[in-house]
Every structure is written in structure tokens, then in C-alpha cells.
Scaffold this motif. Structure first.
Motif, PDB file in Angstrom:
ATOM      1  N   SER A  72      -1.093 -20.024 -16.653  1.00  0.00           N
ATOM      2  CA  SER A  72       0.213 -20.257 -16.522  1.00  0.00           C
ATOM      3  C   SER A  72       1.171 -19.611 -15.386  1.00  0.00           C
ATOM      4  O   SER A  72       2.223 -20.451 -14.938  1.00  0.00           O
ATOM      5  N   LYS A  75       0.081 -21.236 -12.114  1.00  0.00           N
ATOM      6  CA  LYS A  75       0.709 -22.593 -12.228  1.00  0.00           C
ATOM      7  C   LYS A  75       2.177 -22.669 -11.853  1.00  0.00           C
ATOM      8  O   LYS A  75       2.711 -23.557 -10.977  1.00  0.00           O
ATOM      9  N   THR A  79       4.106 -25.045  -8.964  1.00  0.00           N
ATOM     10  CA  THR A  79       5.120 -25.858  -9.233  1.00  0.00           C
ATOM     11  C   THR A  79       6.468 -25.481  -8.915  1.00  0.00           C
ATOM     12  O   THR A  79       7.500 -26.285  -9.212  1.00  0.00           O
ATOM     13  N   SER A  85       4.997 -30.509  -7.009  1.00  0.00           N
ATOM     14  CA  SER A  85       5.108 -30.904  -8.181  1.00  0.00           C
ATOM     15  C   SER A  85       5.167 -32.308  -8.416  1.00  0.00           C
ATOM     16  O   SER A  85       4.592 -32.962  -9.470  1.00  0.00           O
ATOM     17  N   ASP A 126       2.953 -32.337 -22.219  1.00  0.00           N
ATOM     18  CA  ASP A 126       1.852 -31.583 -21.510  1.00  0.00           C
ATOM     19  C   ASP A 126       2.559 -31.378 -19.911  1.00  0.00           C
ATOM     20  O   ASP A 126       2.388 -30.378 -19.442  1.00  0.00           O
ATOM     21  N   GLN A 127       3.064 -32.581 -19.459  1.00  0.00           N
ATOM     22  CA  GLN A 127       3.408 -32.617 -18.079  1.00  0.00           C
ATOM     23  C   GLN A 127       4.753 -31.749 -17.889  1.00  0.00           C
ATOM     24  O   GLN A 127       5.526 -31.506 -16.801  1.00  0.00           O
ATOM     25  N   ASN A 130       4.069 -28.258 -17.539  1.00  0.00           N
ATOM     26  CA  ASN A 130       3.627 -28.164 -16.293  1.00  0.00           C
ATOM     27  C   ASN A 130       4.551 -28.162 -15.182  1.00  0.00           C
ATOM     28  O   ASN A 130       4.658 -27.501 -14.101  1.00  0.00           O
ATOM     29  N   HIS A 131       5.372 -29.199 -15.201  1.00  0.00           N
ATOM     30  CA  HIS A 131       6.272 -29.381 -14.076  1.00  0.00           C
ATOM     31  C   HIS A 131       7.807 -29.331 -14.474  1.00  0.00           C
ATOM     32  O   HIS A 131       8.678 -29.540 -13.403  1.00  0.00           O
TER      33      HIS A 131
END
Length: 223
Positions: A72, A75, A79, A85, A126-127, A130-131
Motif C-alpha cells: 500500500s 502503491k 499514484t 494514476s 477498489d480503484q 488505489n487512485h
């Protein structure tokens, strides 16, 4: 009737789907569609990086808390670049659009009642993790609008510590907490959403879902 059931890992979605079918659709045919986003191009690009950061693991459900936290953190560094991203998320959206089209095609053509598991909202959550997506993103708006096609979007809510007990392949409480927050933010924007708590008795959860849907169906029929 088309129903989409969603919620964090450990919410009990699979069990609820099995139990709710005879409750809502006695003596009727029901098709269950599992429609989770399965990355292809992105997987090939990201897998080597993920392996290097987690000592070989590429699946969240195989990671322990230390591996998940390390990945994490790495990541977030990736991003931080808004351009990178955006490019990654756009590729993910294009990939998933194929599955989305197939699901809605089935919904239109199927003569049966349909229950969809792991679909658009799960992808968005989820995205978003992530973003760092927000409601101003045009893809987010577009995908949330598509959910209006369902008779009901049922969000199975459960506290993180209970979900952790139910499943032994969740990397950490934080993994659930950040996702639960996004689910709640998005679900509040849907006019066809039904929120059901599944912290306690499964029987109570099934009865609650059935009661809410049958009540809404009754109101709809009278109008």
C-alpha cells in the motif's frame, strides 16, 4: 427483477445470495452472475512490482498485514503522479467495460430474475482506494449512473472486526475500513439502494432484505 448485492469481504454476500433466492423468488428461475473485475494488461504491468514488495505475493488474499501495508505504501508513491494514476485507471476502466457490457446484455436478454455479485461498485471502491477517486471523476459518475438499471442495489454492511472473524484471507482491518468508507459514500448516492446490516443473525438479515424489497414492491404496485 435485477438485484446487485455488494459489500466488503466477509460481509456474507455469497451465503446471503444462496439464502435469499428461495425467500424472494420461490418457484422462480434465478440467474446469479459473478462479475468481478479481473485485470489483464494491468496485471502484467503491476505483478512484478507487487512481487518485489511482498516477497512473491500478487493477491491481496494471500498477503499478511505486513505485506499489505508495504505494498500500500509503495502503491501510494506510484499514484502520487496524477497523470500516471489517470492512465492506469483509464486502462482498468476500458478493460472492465467489456465485462460491464456483457453483464447488461445478459440482464436485458434474460427472461429470469438475476442477482449480480461483485460488480461496478466493487470496482469503483477498489480503484478509489488505489487512485483516490472522487465524485467529480467522469468515469465514476458514468458507472454510478449505470447502477440505476438495477431494481435494487443491496449493500450488506458489517463491522470490520466481525468480517475479519468470518474470513481468514483478509490482510488487515485497515484493508476493510478504507473500503467500507468508500462503499458508504457511493451507496448514499443511489436512489435504488437498500442498506442491510449483517453483524448478527443471518436469519434476521435475510428477513430484513425480504421485508424491505417486498415493501418497496408493494408501494410500486399501488402507484
Amino acid at each position: 427483477m435485477n438485484i446487485y448485492i455488494t459489500g466488503i469481504d466477509g460481509a456474507g454476500k455469497t451465503t446471503i445470495i444462496e439464502r435469499i433466492i428461495p425467500e424472494l423468488f420461490p418457484n422462480e428461475k434465478v440467474e446469479v452472475i459473478w462479475a468481478r473485475y479481473e485485470p489483464k494488461l494491468i496485471r502484467y504491468l503491476v505483478a512484478p512490482l507487487k512481487k518485489s514488495q511482498t516477497n512473491g505475493s500478487t493477491n491481496f488474499n494471500d498477503m499478511n498485514e505486513q505485506q499489505y501495508n508495504k505494498w500500500s505504501s509503495f502503491k501510494k508513491k506510484i499514484t502520487k503522479s496524477k497523470v500516471l494514476s489517470c492512465v492506469i485507471f483509464t486502462i482498468q476502466y476500458i478493460e472492465y467495460s467489456i465485462t460491464i457490457k456483457k453483464v447488461f446484455s445478459k440482464l436485458r436478454k434474460s427472461p429470469n430474475n438475476t442477482i449480480v455479485d461483485r460488480f461496478i461498485l466493487d470496482f469503483l471502491v477498489d480503484q478509489s482506494v488505489n487512485h483516490g477517486l472522487n465524485l467529480n471523476n467522469w468515469i465514476v459518475k458514468r458507472l454510478l449512473f449505470k447502477l440505476n438499471a438495477f431494481s435494487y442495489v443491496i449493500f450488506i454492511d458489517v463491522e470490520e472486526h466481525i468480517a475479519l472473524v468470518r474470513k481468514n484471507d483478509i490482510p488487515s482491518k485497515e484493508y476493510l475500513s478504507v473500503r467500507r468508507k468508500f462503499y458508504k459514500e457511493y451507496i448514499e448516492l443511489l436512489g435504488n439502494a437498500v442498506i442491510v446490516c449483517n453483524n448478527n443473525s443471518l436469519e434476521d438479515t435475510i428477513a430484513n432484505i425480504s421485508k424491505k424489497i417486498k415493501k418497496n414492491e408493494s408501494v410500486y404496485t399501488r402507484n
